[in-house]
Scaffold this motif. Structure first.
Motif, short mmCIF file in Angstrom:
data_model
loop_
_atom_site.label_atom_id
_atom_site.label_comp_id
_atom_site.label_asym_id
_atom_site.label_seq_id
_atom_site.Cartn_x
_atom_site.Cartn_y
_atom_site.Cartn_z
N ASP A 73 0.82 -1.21 0.00
CA ASP A 73 0.00 0.00 0.00
C ASP A 73 0.86 1.26 0.00
N ALA A 74 1.93 1.26 0.79
CA ALA A 74 2.81 2.43 0.86
C ALA A 74 3.48 2.69 -0.49
N LEU A 75 3.96 1.63 -1.14
CA LEU A 75 4.63 1.78 -2.42
C LEU A 75 3.64 2.17 -3.52
N THR A 76 2.41 1.65 -3.43
CA THR A 76 1.37 2.04 -4.38
C THR A 76 1.00 3.51 -4.19
N ALA A 77 0.98 3.96 -2.94
CA ALA A 77 0.70 5.37 -2.67
C ALA A 77 1.77 6.27 -3.27
N ALA A 78 3.03 5.82 -3.24
CA ALA A 78 4.10 6.60 -3.85
C ALA A 78 3.88 6.73 -5.36
N ALA A 79 3.46 5.65 -5.99
CA ALA A 79 3.19 5.69 -7.43
C ALA A 79 2.02 6.62 -7.74
N ALA A 80 0.98 6.58 -6.89
CA ALA A 80 -0.18 7.44 -7.11
C ALA A 80 0.20 8.91 -6.96
N LEU A 81 1.03 9.23 -5.97
CA LEU A 81 1.49 10.61 -5.78
C LEU A 81 2.31 11.06 -6.99
N ASN A 82 3.23 10.21 -7.45
CA ASN A 82 4.01 10.54 -8.65
C ASN A 82 3.10 10.81 -9.84
#
Length: 370
Positions: A73-82
């Motif tokens: 979830d944390a890594l997916t959130a990083a992708a969404a922010l990018n």
């Protein structure tokens, strides 16, 4: 990856997942003592969270419905922010490029605004913080006027989201010691507090002794698609030299080191990604251009460290020729701050892999006002 004794398994995995060449070896985390907090901290601090998250997803390294699902979830959130930030920045970069072209200004796109769409080919993998443009020095005042007309202001954005104009003293210091205009800001939103535009007119700091004429860079620039707009970027050899020069500056200059902007893994991933994206890159031309610009040391620093992190990514003959042209000694790759203090200072960590994850602080202070 370079072989460093006692490299923690969390950092070993991070390096393997960040390799843009997608090397073999599917082994993931093992054992209950694997520190996912350390892994996530390093992934975000080194700006590769979305990249390694994508690699982990492809390899199925996180079991669904498990106690480590929060990592995904944390890594997916990083992708969404990018994805959200980069969409705004890339669209604005395309608009500014077109606006400047309509006014007769030749402008090249640098760094993330080129790497994200043309090298990574995905808006979510590589984080962008700003828009980097390159123009001839004579055009810089006119570009600043255009930016002001578009609602931008020279200055910084503070922790409360307020735009703080530059002082006169800062402006004078910037003009003497920096190779670009002051950052121009326009306030954004909670996802992107400010849209920042950096306009550069030289690849190297004024006191560096290096120079590659802007006319040469712009006359050899090549077109690429930027959000449906035809934009210009440096030819591959110049782009790699630009990325390497910026990496060297941030890794060895005190004002960047003090901000923690030195020795970040993403910078070396950019180098290897550029090489991978341009298999026809001329290494002879690259070395010749670096030598002619007096920047063999800058380029060697970036390429030698990239080769240590990702073995086989940089041709050995090119490295050998650069090392000879730069006349570097064994201390060179661990030195910093000479341009600030006139003294050769060295990090205690001798290997780039160890140094990347070190919390060592510099033993000198920057005198920069910017």
């Amino acid at each position: 990856m370079t072989d460093v004794p006692d490299l923690r398994p969390e950092l070993d995995l991070l390096l393997r997942l960040a390799d843009p060449r997608e090397p073999g070896g599917e082994a993931g985390p093992s054992g209950v003592e694997f520190d996912w907090g350390l892994f996530l901290d390093a992934a975000f601090r080194h700006r590769v969270a979305a990249l390694v998250g994508s690699a982990m997803a492809r390899r199925g390294l996180i079991e669904p419905d498990s106690r480590t699902e929060y990592v995904r979830d944390a890594l997916t959130a990083a992708a969404a922010l990018n994805e959200r930030r980069n969409a705004v920045l890339l669209a604005e970069a395309a608009r500014l490029v077109q606006t400047l072209a309509d006014k007769g200004t030749t402008v090249a796109v640098r760094k993330g605004a080129y790497l994200t769409p043309a090298v990574y080919r995905a808006t979510h993998l590589r984080p962008m913080n700003d828009i980097d443009l390159f123009v001839d020095r004579d055009e810089a005042p006119a570009v600043a006027d255009v930016l002001r007309g578009e609602g931008y202001q020279a200055g910084t954005v503070d922790a409360h989201g307020n735009l703080v104009p530059m002082t006169r003293r800062q402006e004078v210091f910037w003009g003497m010691h920096v190779n670009n205009l002051p950052s121009y800001q326009r306030l954004g939103d909670s996802w992107l507090p400010a849209v920042t535009v950096d306009v550069c007119f030289g690849l190297f700091l004024p006191a560096s002794g290096c120079d590659l004429p802007a006319g040469r860079l712009l006359s050899q620039a090549v077109p690429f698609d930027l959000c449906g707009t035809t934009a210009l970027a440096f030819r591959p050899e110049h782009m790699l030299l630009d990325v390497a020069a910026h990496l060297y500056k941030e890794s060895t200059t005190l004002r960047y080191i003090e901000r923690g902007k030195h020795q970040r893994l993403l910078q070396y991933v950019d180098v290897v990604s550029l090489v991978r994206a341009h298999p026809d890159l001329s290494w002879d031309t690259l070395v010749d251009e670096a030598v002619a610009a007096g920047a063999a040391r800058n380029l060697y620093f970036a390429l030698a460290n990239a080769a240590a992190l990702f073995p086989g990514s940089i041709p050995r003959p090119a490295l050998a020729r650069l090392a000879d042209a730069a006349a570097v000694d064994e201390r060179f790759l661990v030195e910093y701050g000479e341009g600030d203090t006139g003294e050769r200072r060295s990090w205690s960590a001798r290997d780039i892999t160890e140094r990347l994850f070190s919390d060592e602080r510099p033993d000198a202070r920057s005198q920069s006002l910017v």
